[in-house]
Design a protein around this motif. Structure first.
Motif, short mmCIF file in Angstrom:
data_model
loop_
_atom_site.label_atom_id
_atom_site.label_comp_id
_atom_site.label_asym_id
_atom_site.label_seq_id
_atom_site.Cartn_x
_atom_site.Cartn_y
_atom_site.Cartn_z
N MET A 37 0.67 -1.18 -0.10
CA MET A 37 0.06 0.04 0.10
C MET A 37 0.86 1.02 -0.05
SD MET A 37 -3.31 -0.46 -0.02
CE MET A 37 -4.63 0.08 1.12
N MET A 40 2.58 1.75 -3.18
CA MET A 40 1.79 2.35 -4.35
C MET A 40 1.49 3.98 -4.19
SD MET A 40 -1.47 -0.02 -4.68
CE MET A 40 -1.90 -0.68 -6.42
N SER A 190 -2.35 10.12 -19.83
CA SER A 190 -2.63 10.34 -20.94
C SER A 190 -3.30 11.78 -21.06
CB SER A 190 -3.87 9.51 -21.54
OG SER A 190 -4.89 9.10 -20.64
N ALA A 191 -4.05 12.29 -19.77
CA ALA A 191 -4.57 13.63 -19.62
C ALA A 191 -3.63 14.55 -19.82
CB ALA A 191 -5.43 13.69 -18.41
N PHE A 347 -2.32 -4.91 -14.60
CA PHE A 347 -3.13 -3.77 -14.49
C PHE A 347 -2.70 -2.56 -14.75
CE2 PHE A 347 -3.20 -6.80 -10.43
CZ PHE A 347 -4.73 -7.21 -10.61
N ASP A 349 -2.72 -0.71 -17.23
CA ASP A 349 -3.73 0.34 -17.90
C ASP A 349 -4.29 1.42 -17.00
OD1 ASP A 349 -3.30 0.15 -20.73
OD2 ASP A 349 -5.55 -0.21 -20.85
N GLY A 350 -4.88 0.69 -15.92
CA GLY A 350 -5.43 1.32 -14.97
C GLY A 350 -4.38 2.28 -14.12
N LEU A 351 -3.59 1.52 -13.56
CA LEU A 351 -2.46 2.06 -12.77
C LEU A 351 -1.78 3.37 -13.58
CD1 LEU A 351 -0.68 -0.95 -11.27
CD2 LEU A 351 -2.21 0.78 -10.10
N SER A 353 -3.27 5.72 -15.25
CA SER A 353 -3.98 6.93 -15.34
C SER A 353 -3.90 7.48 -14.03
CB SER A 353 -5.35 6.43 -15.81
OG SER A 353 -6.01 5.57 -14.75
N PHE A 354 -3.52 6.50 -13.07
CA PHE A 354 -3.19 7.19 -11.42
C PHE A 354 -1.80 7.61 -11.48
CE2 PHE A 354 -6.31 5.08 -8.31
CZ PHE A 354 -7.22 5.81 -8.83
N GLN B 261 -10.59 2.87 -15.73
CA GLN B 261 -9.04 2.60 -15.42
C GLN B 261 -8.68 2.85 -13.91
OE1 GLN B 261 -6.70 4.65 -18.23
NE2 GLN B 261 -7.20 3.20 -19.80
N ALA B 264 -10.03 0.04 -11.95
CA ALA B 264 -9.19 -1.33 -12.23
C ALA B 264 -7.84 -1.07 -11.49
CB ALA B 264 -8.90 -1.61 -13.82
N ALA B 265 -7.27 0.25 -11.41
CA ALA B 265 -6.17 0.23 -10.62
C ALA B 265 -6.31 0.17 -9.11
CB ALA B 265 -5.43 1.61 -10.82
#
Lengths: 403, 409
Positions: A37, A40, A190-191, A347, A349-351, A353-354, B261, B264-265
Motif C-alpha cells: 500500500m 503504491m 494520458s490527460a 493492471f 493500464d489502470g495504474l 492513469s493514476f 481505469q 481497475a487500478a
C-alpha cells in the motif's frame, strides 16, 4: 514455570508449529500488505514529483491565479543562482508557461506551452526519459518542439511535422510561430500528454522579444523529507514570491496518498482482528485437546492460577519467537520487492492513469514495523487469556475421563 | 451407492456430542465470513461512491447522441428527439431523469480578457435533481427555465474578475456555422469540486441556449440518470430498440474510460489486500480444523480398532466439516448482513483534516460500504470452499493413522 512451559512448547511440535506459523504468516502478510500500500502511494507521489512537479516551485503570487504571460518572476536568474548555491538543493530549473493553441494542418487544440532550459530540465524532471520517439532537443531542427503522445495522435503529428503555436505576446498581439516536432513523450497520464507541448525557453524569448524571463522555478531537493521545512524557510527568505511544495500545489495528490494510508490502517485492523480470532480459536481447540493433560496436572495439585500462567507463558514464548521471525521475514520480503519490484503489468493500464508505475516497489517506514510487531504480540496475549481462563475452570475428574 | 443416511446420522451426532468443539470450529468460519464480507463491502462501497460521484456530477449513467457526435463533439452533429421519442425513453423502467443538453465551446470576454469555456444549455430542474448543483451555487442564484442570464463556474469568474450582475460577451460559432455574439448577464456563480469543471463552465437554460446558438429544437446529448445503476446494460439495450437508427447510446464506461481505469487500478490493490486477508482467515480455519483433528486422534484410533474403515471414517469427518462450514457460513451471512446494512445506512464519518480535505474535493467524508448482493454471496462461497478444503488435513491424518499408536496417546 518457564522450564515447564518451554518443554510443553517442544513436546507437541505440531501444535506449537500451527500456532507459531499462524502468527508468522499474520505478521508477514501484515507487513507485506503495508509495504504494498505504501509503495503504491509512494510511487504515485514520486512519479508526479519526478515528471514535472519537483519538490518546491516558485511563482509570482498573482501567476497562481491568472497564469498570464506578463506575470513573470522578477530577476528570475538571480533567484535561480541563489537557489543553486544552496546545499539542500539538488538542482533548479526555470520554465516559461503559456496558454497556447497548437495547430497542425489537420486540427488544433488548447495546450500548456512550456519553455524550458533543456540542460537543467533533465536534472530536475524525468521528462526526457519519457520520450518514445525522437530525442531531447538534440537534432538540428531550427525550432524543435516536444509534444505529448495523445496530442500528437489528436493533431496527426509525426516526427518533423510542422506545428503552429499561437499565443498572446507581451504587447497583447497574437504571436504565431512555426515549430518542428523533435520528440514525442508518453507519461503515465494520458490527460497530461494531451495538453502539453515543450519548447526551448530561448526560442520563446526570441519570439516574444524579451530575454531573461520565467514564470516558474522548479526545485528538486536532495532529500524529500526537507520539503516542508524548506518551504517555510524560503517563504521568509524570498518574501515577494509564492513558494509552494508539491503538497500545496497538488493537494489531491496528498489527499489520495492520505486516503490510501487510511484505507491501509483500516485494513491492518481487519487483518489483526482476523488474526486474533484465528489464534484464539486455535488456542481454544488446543486447550480442548489438552483437557486430559490439564486434568492430570490439576489432580496432582497444580493450582488453577499456575495453570493459567503456564498457558500464558507458553503463548508468550510462541508469540515472541514468531514476532521476531515474522518481522524478519516481512522485512526481507519488503526489501526484496523494494529492490526488484512486483510486476503489475496486467493492471498497468489502470495504474498508469493514476500515475503509478506498473512495477511496484514496496516500502515501509521504520516505526510501522514496531507498531505491527507489538500489536501482534498483544493480539497473541489477549487471545491466550480466554483459553487460559477456560482451562482453569475445568473439573479434574471429568477432564481425565474425557475421551 | 454410499449410504448417505449413515454418514449424515454419524456426522450429525458427532457434531452434537462435543458441542464446544463444534462451536469453536463454526465460529472460526463465521468470523472469516464476517471479516471478508466487511472488507469486500468496504472496497466495493468506495467504488460505488467513486462512480456515483463522478457520474452524477457530469456525464449521467447513459447518454444518447447522434451517431458520431462523441468523436468530435461538434454542435453540427446535434440531433432532434421528438416528444414521442422522449416519452418512449421516459417509459423505460429504471430511468429516473432525462437531461437534455445542448453543448458547445465559446469564447467569453470581459473587457480585454478572453477565455475559452464550454457552454451547456440545460434543463435546470432535472440537472439539479441528478447532481445537486444548486447547492454549489456560492453567489447569486441557480437557474430556472425562464432565466435570461447564465451560471458560471467559480474558476472562470475569478479568472475574468467578474461577479453576479456583470455582463459578459459570448462569442463563437453556433449551429451550422451561424455566428454567435451576445451579451449575457451572470446570474450565479457555482463552485465545482472538480478542478477541470471549475476552471471553465457556463450553464444556460436550454431554451436560452437554443436561441443563442440558433439551434431551435436541437440537442447534442440526452443524458440519463438511473434508479438502479446496476441495470445499465439492460436499459441501454432497451433504448436501442426504442430509437430509430442514426443514434449512439453510450454508458458512463464509454464516456469516461479513465474512471474505469482508475477503478481497475484500485482493484489491483484490493485484490492484493483481500488475498492477504484470505491467507490469514484461511490459516485461522485451517488451524482450528487441525487442532480439532489432533484432539480426536484417540477417538479415530478406537473407531478403527472396532472395525471402521478408513474411507468411511473420512466420509464421516468430511460430512461433519461440511455441516460445520455450512452452519458457519450461514451464521456469518446472518451476522454480516445487518452489520453491513447498518454501516451502509449510517456510514462511518471521517473526521479531522482528512474529512475536511475530502469535503473540499466534493467527496463526502464518510466510509461507505456496499450492499450489492454479490458482496455477500461471493464471500460466503469463498469461505465455504476454504472450510471444505481444510478437510484435506483430517483426510491425510486418517490415511496415515495407526490405531494402536493413536489409542496410546
Amino acid at each position: 514455570m518457564f522450564d515447564l512451559a518451554w518443554r510443553n512448547v517442544w513436546r507437541n511440535k505440531k501444535r506449537s508449529g500451527i500456532i507459531w506459523t499462524a502468527m508468522v504468516v499474520g505478521l508477514w502478510s501484515g507487513l507485506f500488505a503495508s509495504g504494498i500500500m505504501l509503495g503504491m502511494s509512494d510511487s504515485m507521489v514520486r512519479n508526479a514529483i519526478d515528471r514535472d512537479l519537483g519538490h518546491i516551485q516558485f511563482h509570482l503570487p498573482s501567476f497562481n491565479e491568472d497564469e498570464l504571460l506578463t506575470q513573470t518572476i522578477p530577476d528570475a536568474h538571480l533567484v535561480l543562482e541563489k537557489l543553486r548555491s544552496k546545499k539542500e538543493v539538488a538542482s533548479v530549473t526555470d520554465r516559461i508557461l503559456i496558454d497556447a493553441i497548437a495547430a497542425s494542418s489537420k486540427t488544433s487544440g488548447v495546450v500548456k506551452l512550456t519553455g524550458l532550459d533543456e540542460g537543467w530540465e533533465k536534472k530536475v524532471s524525468t521528462l526526457d526519459r519519457h520520450l518514445v520517439e525522437g530525442n531531447w532537443f538534440g537534432n538540428q531542427l531550427k525550432s524543435p518542439a516536444i509534444v505529448g503522445k495523445k496530442l500528437a495522435e489528436k493533431l496527426g503529428l509525426k516526427l518533423k511535422s510542422k506545428l503552429i503555436l499561437s499565443f498572446q505576446g507581451f504587447d497583447g498581439s497574437v504571436v504565431y510561430a512555426n515549430f518542428k516536432v523533435a520528440g514525442i513523450v508518453e507519461t503515465q497520464s494520458s490527460a497530461f500528454d494531451e495538453t502539453h507541448v515543450w519548447v526551448r525557453g530561448r526560442d520563446l524569448r526570441k519570439l516574444t522579444g524579451r530575454d531573461e524571463f520565467a514564470h516558474e522555478l522548479v526545485v528538486k531537493l536532495k532529500s524529500s523529507e526537507q520539503t516542508d521545512s524548506l518551504e517555510k524557510a524560503w517563504t521568509g527568505e524570498f518574501g515577494t514570491l509564492s513558494i509552494q511544495s508539491w503538497k500545496t500545489l497538488v493537494p489531491e495528490l496528498k489527499l489520495t496518498a492520505d486516503l490510501s494510508a487510511m484505507m491501509m490502517s483500516i485494513f491492518m485492523g481487519i487483518i489483526l482482528v482476523a488474526l486474533l480470532f484465528g489464534i484464539t480459536n486455535t488456542m481454544l481447540m488446543s486447550v480442548l485437546e489438552r483437557y486430559r493433560e490439564f486434568g492430570i496436572l490439576m489432580a496432582v495439585g497444580m493450582k488453577p492460577v499456575r495453570l493459567f500462567q503456564l498457558i500464558l507463558i507458553e503463548t508468550l514464548i510462541l508469540a515472541l519467537s514468531a514476532g521476531v521471525f515474522g518481522t524478519a521475514l516481512g522485512l526481507f520480503t519488503i526489501n526484496w520487492f523494494g529492490i526488484h519490484g512486483i510486476n503489475l503489468y496486467w493492471f498497468a493500464d489502470g495504474l498508469a492513469s493514476f500515475g503509478i508505475s506498473s512495477k511496484l516497489f514496496t516500502t515501509i517506514p521504520f516505526e510501522m514495523i514496531w507498531i505491527l510487531a507489538l500489536m501482534i504480540i498483544v493480539t497473541a496475549v489477549v487471545s491466550a487469556i480466554y483459553p487460559g481462563w477456560k482451562a482453569t475452570r475445568l473439573k479434574p475428574v471429568d477432564a481425565i475421563r474425557s475421551l | 451407492m454410499p449410504d448417505f443416511g449413515f454418514y449424515l446420522t454419524l456426522a450429525w451426532r458427532n457434531c452434537w456430542r462435543n458441542k464446544k468443539r463444534t462451536l469453536i470450529a463454526i465460529s472460526s468460519i463465521l468470523f472469516a465470513v464476517v471479516l471478508s464480507t466487511f472488507t469486500t463491502a468496504m472496497q466495493e462501497g468506495q467504488h460505488e461512491k467513486m462512480i456515483e460521484g463522478t457520474v452524477k456530477q457530469i456525464s449521467g449513467y447513459l447518454q444518447i447522441h447522434k451517431s458520431g457526435y462523441w468523436e468530435n463533439k461538434s454542435i453540427d452533429d446535434a440531433m432532434v428527439l421528438t416528444d414521442s421519442d422522449l416519452i418512449s425513453i421516459q417509459k423505460i423502467p429504471d430511468i429516473k431523469t432525462l437531461l437534455p443538453r445542448l453543448e458547445t465551446g465559446v469564447l467569453v470576454s470581459k473587457d480585454t480578457l478572453t477565455k475559452v469555456s464550454p457552454l451547456i444549455g440545460i434543463d435546470p430542474e432535472a440537472e439539479n435533481e441528478m447532481s445537486g448543483v444548486a447547492k454549489r451555487v456560492i453567489a447569486g442564484k441557480f437557474l430556472s427555465d425562464s432565466s435570461e442570464g447564465m451560471l458560471i463556474s467559480e474558476g472562470l469568474a475569478r479568472r475574468l474578475g467578474v461577479t453576479v450582475g456583470d455582463t459578459l460577451i459570448l462569442f463563437g460559432s453556433g449551429f451550422h456555422g451561424s455566428t454567435v455574439a451576445a451579451e449575457v448577464p451572470v446570474e450565479g456563480i457555482v463552485n465545482y469540486p472538480l478542478k477541470q469543471l471549475n476552471q471553465a463552465m457556463i450553464l444556460l437554460p436550454l431554451k436560452r441556449a437554443r436561441t443563442l446558438l440558433d439551434a431551435e429544437g436541437y440537442l447534442t446529448s440526452l443524458a440519463l440518470d438511473l434508479v438502479k445503476p446496476d441495470r445499465l446494460d439492460e436499459v441501454k439495450a432497451q433504448i436501442g430498440t426504442q430509437l430509430k437508427t442514426g443514434f449512439e447510446v453510450m454508458t458512463w464506461k464509454d464516456l469516461m474510460p479513465e474512471l474505469v481505469q482508475a477503478i481497475a487500478a484500485d482493484d489491483a490493490g484490493s485484490y492484493l489486500m483481500t488475498s492477504i486477508l484470505y491467507l490469514v482467515v484461511g490459516f485461522g480455519i485451517f488451524g482450528t480444523i487441525m487442532m480439532m483433528t489432533q484432539e480426536r486422534i484417540r477417538e479415530f484410533g478406537i473407531l478403527m480398532a472396532i472395525g471402521m474403515k478408513k474411507a468411511k471414517l473420512s466420509g464421516v469427518v468430511l460430512t461433519e466439516i461440511i455441516f460445520i462450514s455450512l452452519t458457519g457460513t450461514f451464521a456469518g451471512f446472518c451476522v454480516s448482513v445487518p452489520v453491513v446494512a447498518w454501516i451502509h445506512f449510517f456510514p462511518i464519518p471521517v473526521s479531522g483534516d482528512m474529512g475536511a480535505a475530502m469535503l473540499n474535493y466534493g467527496i463526502e467524508p464518510f466510509l461507505f460500504v456496499s450492499v450489492a448482493p454479490f458482496v455477500f454471496y461471493s464471500q460466503v462461497m469463498i469461505i465455504l470452499i476454504f472450510g471444505i478444503l481444510a478437510a484435506g488435513y483430517p483426510f491425510n491424518v486418517i490415511r496415515k493413522l495407526n490405531p494402536v499408536e493413536a489409542m496410546r496417546r
